[in-house]
Scaffold this active site. Structure first.
Site: not given
Length: 195
Positions: A14, A162, A165
């Site tokens: 990611s 979150d 990230h």
């Protein structure tokens, strides 16, 4: 001698894919923009998949390479964060990264290995993970960018909601910091090709 019209493959999870970001804020796009300031024809392909561990990355790498229309001048290998976040065996992480480096070498693709570090709160458990990338870079004779998230990790203002990230500003900083390493790796690749 730099590679002419460089083609870079950004292979990762990611952090490469651009989780939670607009397409133009993803790491490959940001890096491509910086490279094009000096080499207007540079291309950085996004081969990141959110959630990838080294196991899933290893499984998809041969298919990805066989589907490419052009051999990359450089691959940035950025995997390992999800392994320690999921509590996977560091020995397996090491085996998977080792196998991917062999696959790239067998395909004639130079690699810049992007290191990852386990969070400090893991204490002594972090040490086996933190040794993996430097050890493998030395073993395979590939350049190492010691920590992909250098300068941004642990800074709340550079994190998505979150809390994990990186946000767009963080990825822009990641791209800026890794750029000299990418350019050196491309120059070394060009010198080898010309030899």
């Amino acid at each position: 001698m730099p590679v002419q019209r460089p083609f870079v493959l950004a292979f990762g999870d990611s952090l490469t894919a651009g989780y939670g970001l607009a397409r133009d804020d993803a790491f490959p796009v940001r890096l491509q923009s910086l490279l094009r300031a000096r080499q207007p024809d540079a291309v950085v392909q996004n081969a990141g998949v959110s959630g990838d561990t080294t196991t899933s990355g290893r499984a998809r790498l041969p298919r990805l390479l066989s589907a490419l229309r052009q051999r990359p001048d450089l691959a940035i290998l950025e995997l390992g964060a999800n392994d320690f976040l999921q509590g996977l065996d560091p020995a397996r992480t090491r085996q998977n990264l080792d196998a991917m480096l062999v696959t790239f070498a067998d395909s004639g693709i130079p690699v810049l290995l992007a290191g990852m570090r386990a969070p400090p709160f893991l204490g002594a458990a972090a040490a086996p993970f933190n040794a993996i990338h430097p050890d493998l870079a030395a073993r395979h004779g590939v350049p190492l960018y010691p920590f992909f998230l250098d300068g941004v990790v642990g800074r709340r203002e550079l994190t998505l909601a979150d809390g994990i990230h990186p946000n767009a500003a963080a990825i822009a900083e990641v791209a800026r910091r890794i750029l000299p390493h990418v350019e050196r790796a491309l120059s070394a690749a060009g010198a080898r090709a010309a030899a």
